[in-house]
Each structure stands twice: as C-alpha cells, then as structure tokens.
Design a protein around this motif. Structure first.
Motif, PDB file in Angstrom:
ATOM      1  N   GLU A 137     -17.587 -43.148 115.460  1.00 46.02           N
ATOM      2  CA  GLU A 137     -15.946 -43.400 114.890  1.00 46.02           C
ATOM      3  C   GLU A 137     -14.820 -44.172 115.350  1.00 46.02           C
ATOM      4  OE1 GLU A 137     -12.910 -40.363 114.503  1.00 46.02           O
ATOM      5  OE2 GLU A 137     -14.350 -39.671 113.114  1.00 46.02           O
ATOM      6  N   THR A 138     -14.913 -44.655 116.412  1.00 45.05           N
ATOM      7  CA  THR A 138     -13.816 -45.569 116.349  1.00 45.05           C
ATOM      8  C   THR A 138     -14.536 -46.993 116.743  1.00 45.05           C
ATOM      9  OG1 THR A 138     -13.444 -44.235 118.867  1.00 45.05           O
ATOM     10  CG2 THR A 138     -13.107 -45.939 119.098  1.00 45.05           C
ATOM     11  N   ARG A 139     -15.695 -46.868 117.069  1.00 42.62           N
ATOM     12  CA  ARG A 139     -16.276 -48.189 116.527  1.00 42.62           C
ATOM     13  C   ARG A 139     -16.031 -49.133 114.941  1.00 42.62           C
ATOM     14  NH1 ARG A 139     -22.097 -48.937 119.528  1.00 42.62           N
ATOM     15  NH2 ARG A 139     -21.768 -48.287 121.210  1.00 42.62           N
ATOM     16  N   ALA A 140     -16.503 -47.661 114.186  1.00 41.39           N
ATOM     17  CA  ALA A 140     -15.944 -47.777 111.976  1.00 41.39           C
ATOM     18  C   ALA A 140     -15.132 -48.219 112.408  1.00 41.39           C
ATOM     19  CB  ALA A 140     -17.051 -47.190 112.126  1.00 41.39           C
ATOM     20  N   GLY A 141     -13.405 -47.978 112.937  1.00 43.01           N
ATOM     21  CA  GLY A 141     -12.033 -47.651 113.170  1.00 43.01           C
ATOM     22  C   GLY A 141     -11.473 -49.044 113.758  1.00 43.01           C
ATOM     23  N   SER A 142     -12.332 -49.921 114.151  1.00 45.28           N
ATOM     24  CA  SER A 142     -12.439 -51.017 115.139  1.00 45.28           C
ATOM     25  C   SER A 142     -11.645 -52.176 114.018  1.00 45.28           C
ATOM     26  CB  SER A 142     -12.735 -50.934 116.343  1.00 45.28           C
ATOM     27  OG  SER A 142     -12.987 -50.447 117.781  1.00 45.28           O
ATOM     28  N   LEU A 184     -33.611 -39.580 121.795  1.00 49.12           N
ATOM     29  CA  LEU A 184     -34.015 -41.609 122.125  1.00 49.12           C
ATOM     30  C   LEU A 184     -32.176 -40.794 120.646  1.00 49.12           C
ATOM     31  CD1 LEU A 184     -37.716 -42.095 120.937  1.00 49.12           C
ATOM     32  CD2 LEU A 184     -36.302 -42.600 123.053  1.00 49.12           C
ATOM     33  N   TYR A 185     -31.925 -42.356 121.327  1.00 45.67           N
ATOM     34  CA  TYR A 185     -30.257 -42.606 120.832  1.00 45.67           C
ATOM     35  C   TYR A 185     -30.996 -43.449 119.672  1.00 45.67           C
ATOM     36  CZ  TYR A 185     -25.486 -43.980 119.740  1.00 45.67           C
ATOM     37  OH  TYR A 185     -24.307 -44.414 118.867  1.00 45.67           O
ATOM     38  N   TYR A 186     -30.371 -43.444 118.288  1.00 48.92           N
ATOM     39  CA  TYR A 186     -30.194 -45.253 117.686  1.00 48.92           C
ATOM     40  C   TYR A 186     -28.938 -45.521 117.677  1.00 48.92           C
ATOM     41  CZ  TYR A 186     -35.772 -43.871 117.459  1.00 48.92           C
ATOM     42  OH  TYR A 186     -37.006 -42.797 117.347  1.00 48.92           O
ATOM     43  N   PRO A 187     -28.296 -46.427 118.109  1.00 49.88           N
ATOM     44  CA  PRO A 187     -27.157 -47.112 117.988  1.00 49.88           C
ATOM     45  C   PRO A 187     -26.848 -47.040 116.676  1.00 49.88           C
ATOM     46  CG  PRO A 187     -27.856 -47.626 119.853  1.00 49.88           C
ATOM     47  CD  PRO A 187     -29.306 -47.621 119.202  1.00 49.88           C
ATOM     48  N   GLY A 188     -25.848 -46.424 116.171  1.00 48.06           N
ATOM     49  CA  GLY A 188     -24.808 -46.353 114.700  1.00 48.06           C
ATOM     50  C   GLY A 188     -25.784 -46.041 114.315  1.00 48.06           C
ATOM     51  N   PHE A 189     -26.948 -45.283 114.192  1.00 46.10           N
ATOM     52  CA  PHE A 189     -27.897 -44.506 112.893  1.00 46.10           C
ATOM     53  C   PHE A 189     -28.163 -43.057 113.525  1.00 46.10           C
ATOM     54  CE2 PHE A 189     -32.101 -43.574 111.744  1.00 46.10           C
ATOM     55  CZ  PHE A 189     -32.340 -43.156 110.680  1.00 46.10           C
ATOM     56  N   ALA A 190     -29.035 -42.551 114.203  1.00 46.31           N
ATOM     57  CA  ALA A 190     -29.821 -41.197 115.225  1.00 46.31           C
ATOM     58  C   ALA A 190     -29.358 -40.968 116.511  1.00 46.31           C
ATOM     59  CB  ALA A 190     -30.818 -40.646 114.128  1.00 46.31           C
ATOM     60  N   LEU A 191     -29.314 -39.727 116.581  1.00 44.98           N
ATOM     61  CA  LEU A 191     -29.701 -38.946 117.818  1.00 44.98           C
ATOM     62  C   LEU A 191     -31.248 -38.228 117.732  1.00 44.98           C
ATOM     63  CD1 LEU A 191     -29.509 -38.946 121.126  1.00 44.98           C
ATOM     64  CD2 LEU A 191     -28.394 -36.598 120.887  1.00 44.98           C
ATOM     65  N   VAL A 196     -42.955 -38.425 121.293  1.00 46.78           N
ATOM     66  CA  VAL A 196     -42.906 -39.403 121.176  1.00 46.78           C
ATOM     67  C   VAL A 196     -43.583 -40.616 122.481  1.00 46.78           C
ATOM     68  CG1 VAL A 196     -41.498 -41.417 120.567  1.00 46.78           C
ATOM     69  CG2 VAL A 196     -41.323 -39.642 119.537  1.00 46.78           C
ATOM     70  N   VAL A 197     -44.239 -40.931 122.106  1.00 43.76           N
ATOM     71  CA  VAL A 197     -45.022 -41.765 123.748  1.00 43.76           C
ATOM     72  C   VAL A 197     -44.565 -42.775 123.774  1.00 43.76           C
ATOM     73  CG1 VAL A 197     -47.039 -40.507 124.169  1.00 43.76           C
ATOM     74  CG2 VAL A 197     -47.243 -42.213 122.636  1.00 43.76           C
ATOM     75  N   ASP A 198     -44.454 -43.916 122.527  1.00 43.95           N
ATOM     76  CA  ASP A 198     -43.692 -45.374 122.465  1.00 43.95           C
ATOM     77  C   ASP A 198     -42.405 -45.589 122.270  1.00 43.95           C
ATOM     78  OD1 ASP A 198     -45.775 -46.320 123.908  1.00 43.95           O
ATOM     79  OD2 ASP A 198     -46.789 -46.220 122.310  1.00 43.95           O
ATOM     80  N   ILE A 199     -41.259 -45.948 123.049  1.00 38.22           N
ATOM     81  CA  ILE A 199     -39.963 -45.944 122.202  1.00 38.22           C
ATOM     82  C   ILE A 199     -39.824 -46.403 121.429  1.00 38.22           C
ATOM     83  CG2 ILE A 199     -37.367 -46.733 122.767  1.00 38.22           C
ATOM     84  CD1 ILE A 199     -37.511 -45.480 125.506  1.00 38.22           C
ATOM     85  N   PRO A 200     -39.755 -46.637 119.356  1.00 38.57           N
ATOM     86  CA  PRO A 200     -39.494 -47.554 118.405  1.00 38.57           C
ATOM     87  C   PRO A 200     -38.991 -48.415 119.030  1.00 38.57           C
ATOM     88  CG  PRO A 200     -39.296 -45.495 118.245  1.00 38.57           C
ATOM     89  CD  PRO A 200     -38.965 -45.146 119.356  1.00 38.57           C
ATOM     90  N   GLN A 201     -38.707 -49.248 117.911  1.00 35.49           N
ATOM     91  CA  GLN A 201     -37.478 -50.723 118.487  1.00 35.49           C
ATOM     92  C   GLN A 201     -36.207 -50.003 118.088  1.00 35.49           C
ATOM     93  OE1 GLN A 201     -38.409 -54.486 116.413  1.00 35.49           O
ATOM     94  NE2 GLN A 201     -36.798 -55.572 117.001  1.00 35.49           N
ATOM     95  N   GLY A 202     -35.339 -50.744 119.058  1.00 32.16           N
ATOM     96  CA  GLY A 202     -33.712 -50.367 119.076  1.00 32.16           C
ATOM     97  C   GLY A 202     -33.114 -48.665 119.347  1.00 32.16           C
ATOM     98  N   ALA A 203     -33.902 -48.558 119.617  1.00 34.33           N
ATOM     99  CA  ALA A 203     -34.272 -47.102 120.093  1.00 34.33           C
ATOM    100  C   ALA A 203     -33.194 -46.998 121.639  1.00 34.33           C
ATOM    101  CB  ALA A 203     -35.178 -45.603 120.370  1.00 34.33           C
ATOM    102  N   GLN A 204     -32.821 -46.579 122.605  1.00 36.32           N
ATOM    103  CA  GLN A 204     -32.875 -46.453 123.558  1.00 36.32           C
ATOM    104  C   GLN A 204     -33.414 -44.685 124.299  1.00 36.32           C
ATOM    105  OE1 GLN A 204     -28.559 -47.043 124.302  1.00 36.32           O
ATOM    106  NE2 GLN A 204     -28.796 -48.982 123.184  1.00 36.32           N
ATOM    107  N   ARG A 205     -34.053 -44.452 125.477  1.00 35.65           N
ATOM    108  CA  ARG A 205     -34.039 -43.430 126.224  1.00 35.65           C
ATOM    109  C   ARG A 205     -32.747 -42.875 126.728  1.00 35.65           C
ATOM    110  NH1 ARG A 205     -36.658 -44.906 130.172  1.00 35.65           N
ATOM    111  NH2 ARG A 205     -38.761 -43.845 128.662  1.00 35.65           N
TER     112      ARG A 205
END
Length: 102
Positions: free
Chosen positions: A97-102, A32-39, A11-20
C-alpha cells in the motif's frame, strides 16, 4: 512460525519472480512471496487442532503409517503460531500500500 502441514505435494522449484520467505525441515519452500501479487504457504493455518486430530485418526494406516499419525497427533500439543502469519501478511500488505501511494 509453526503451522500444520498436511499434504503430500509441495513446491520444489521456486517460480520466477517469487522469493522464499519461510522453510522447514519438511518443506524447503514453505512460504513464497510474489512481490506485489501474493504470498503462498504450504502449511494450513486454517486447520485448527480438533480438526487436525480427527484428520490424523482418519488417515492413519491409509495415507501414512500409524506411527506417523501418532507423531502428528503429539505435535498438535505445540502451540501453532498462525497469528505470526497474519502479522507477515499485514506487513506485506502495508508495504504494498505504501509503494502504491508513493
């Protein structure tokens, strides 16, 4: 974190919504971390040392040079830290899980 990388594409360009969350000399976007979705990781935590050694021998002179194969084999003497990846995944999952339970 030390993981084996055995690929030509990355991956050379970080997709929208992803965090290195990890980088290396070889791969700017190593994880890359995709919050709430994948690593996603570019390395191969599933490849163990015996398999990596056999793969380096098999690909030497074909996919990469003999010198690169020898350098790869020498690197397998370093301990990989795939367990660190497990801790990162666990932390991200617990956070989700903590966020989902809030």
């Amino acid at each position: 974190m030390t993981l084996s990388a055995f690929h030509q594409d990355q991956v050379v360009d970080i997709p929208q919504g992803a965090q290195r969350v990890a980088r290396s000399e070889f791969c700017e976007n190593a994880a890359l971390y995709y919050p709430g979705f994948a690593l996603t990781v570019q390395g191969h935590p599933e490849f163990r040392e015996p398999y990596l050694r056999d793969l380096a021998k098999l690909r030497a002179g074909q996919v990469f040079s003999q010198a690169e194969a020898e350098a790869a084999e020498a690197s397998y003497d370093r301990a990989d830290t795939a367990a660190d990846l497990v801790r990162v995944l666990k932390s991200l999952l617990l956070e989700q899980e903590t966020r989902a339970g809030s």
